[in-house]
Design a protein around this motif. Sequence first.
Motif, short mmCIF file in Angstrom:
data_model
loop_
_atom_site.label_atom_id
_atom_site.label_comp_id
_atom_site.label_asym_id
_atom_site.label_seq_id
_atom_site.Cartn_x
_atom_site.Cartn_y
_atom_site.Cartn_z
N LEU A 255 13.27 10.22 -13.42
CA LEU A 255 11.91 10.62 -12.88
C LEU A 255 11.76 9.33 -11.99
CD1 LEU A 255 10.07 11.84 -16.22
CD2 LEU A 255 10.64 13.13 -13.94
N TYR A 256 12.15 8.15 -12.46
CA TYR A 256 11.95 6.95 -11.55
C TYR A 256 12.73 6.98 -10.33
CZ TYR A 256 12.65 2.15 -9.72
OH TYR A 256 12.58 1.14 -8.91
N ARG A 257 13.84 7.59 -10.10
CA ARG A 257 14.37 7.65 -8.82
C ARG A 257 13.70 8.83 -8.03
NH1 ARG A 257 18.99 7.23 -11.80
NH2 ARG A 257 19.14 9.53 -12.16
N GLU A 258 13.21 9.98 -8.67
CA GLU A 258 12.39 11.02 -7.96
C GLU A 258 11.11 10.45 -7.47
OE1 GLU A 258 11.69 14.62 -10.06
OE2 GLU A 258 13.74 14.45 -10.91
N ALA A 259 10.51 9.42 -8.10
CA ALA A 259 9.18 8.79 -7.43
C ALA A 259 9.45 8.06 -6.20
CB ALA A 259 8.63 8.12 -8.65
N VAL B 114 -0.69 -5.49 -10.75
CA VAL B 114 -0.01 -6.44 -10.66
C VAL B 114 1.32 -6.04 -11.21
CG1 VAL B 114 0.57 -8.64 -11.88
CG2 VAL B 114 -1.73 -8.14 -11.37
N VAL B 115 2.22 -6.49 -10.42
CA VAL B 115 3.71 -5.85 -10.82
C VAL B 115 4.38 -6.70 -11.98
CG1 VAL B 115 6.23 -5.78 -10.20
CG2 VAL B 115 4.36 -5.36 -8.40
N SER B 116 4.44 -5.79 -13.03
CA SER B 116 4.94 -6.37 -14.58
C SER B 116 6.41 -6.25 -14.78
CB SER B 116 4.07 -5.77 -15.53
OG SER B 116 4.57 -4.40 -15.80
N GLY C 160 5.16 2.14 -7.04
CA GLY C 160 4.94 1.59 -8.58
C GLY C 160 4.68 2.70 -9.44
N ILE C 161 4.73 2.01 -10.51
CA ILE C 161 4.51 3.22 -11.75
C ILE C 161 3.12 2.55 -12.62
CG2 ILE C 161 5.29 4.14 -13.94
CD1 ILE C 161 8.09 3.67 -12.95
N ASP C 162 2.15 3.50 -12.87
CA ASP C 162 1.12 3.03 -13.57
C ASP C 162 0.84 3.86 -14.68
OD1 ASP C 162 -1.84 1.87 -13.64
OD2 ASP C 162 -2.19 4.08 -12.86
N VAL D 150 0.95 -1.29 0.11
CA VAL D 150 0.06 -0.02 0.04
C VAL D 150 0.96 1.20 0.13
CG1 VAL D 150 -1.61 1.28 1.23
CG2 VAL D 150 -1.72 -1.24 1.26
N GLY D 151 0.72 2.23 -0.85
CA GLY D 151 1.44 3.23 -1.05
C GLY D 151 1.16 4.00 -2.13
N PRO D 152 1.72 5.25 -2.43
CA PRO D 152 1.41 6.09 -3.67
C PRO D 152 2.22 5.40 -4.84
CG PRO D 152 3.03 7.07 -1.91
CD PRO D 152 2.77 6.06 -1.55
N VAL D 153 1.33 5.67 -5.83
CA VAL D 153 1.83 5.20 -7.10
C VAL D 153 1.82 6.41 -8.05
CG1 VAL D 153 1.21 3.89 -9.01
CG2 VAL D 153 0.84 2.94 -6.88
#
Length: 107
Positions: A29-33, A64-66, A40-42, A13-16
């Motif tokens: 951008l990935y590191r910042e997130a 689902v983690v892809s 996760g990224i969606d 559970v957490g921000p995406v």
Amino acid sequence: MRKSKEYGRNVFVGPVWTTDALFRETSELYREAVEKGCVGIDMECSAVFTLGKIYNMKTAAIMVVSDKPGTEKSFWNIEKFASELLQGLDDAIKIAFNTIVSLKENS
């Protein structure tokens, strides 16, 4: 979360970070997130949650983690993990359906 445990699935559970821009995620951008606590990224939820806000409707997401950016479990090696991904998607659909049925029965 209870329904996911019935299928032996881990729950996070957490921000995406949700974006409607295909392949927008750069390493920076990935590191910042991640630094901001994203789990996760969606790409789809931005539209669902925007419409929920506009029409004052409750919204939720089950994901689902892809892939894991920056690791061998990346989108580009997906054929190596296809069976895991398909099983995860199948379980996610069952979990979502059973959760909706439970909510309906308890209302």
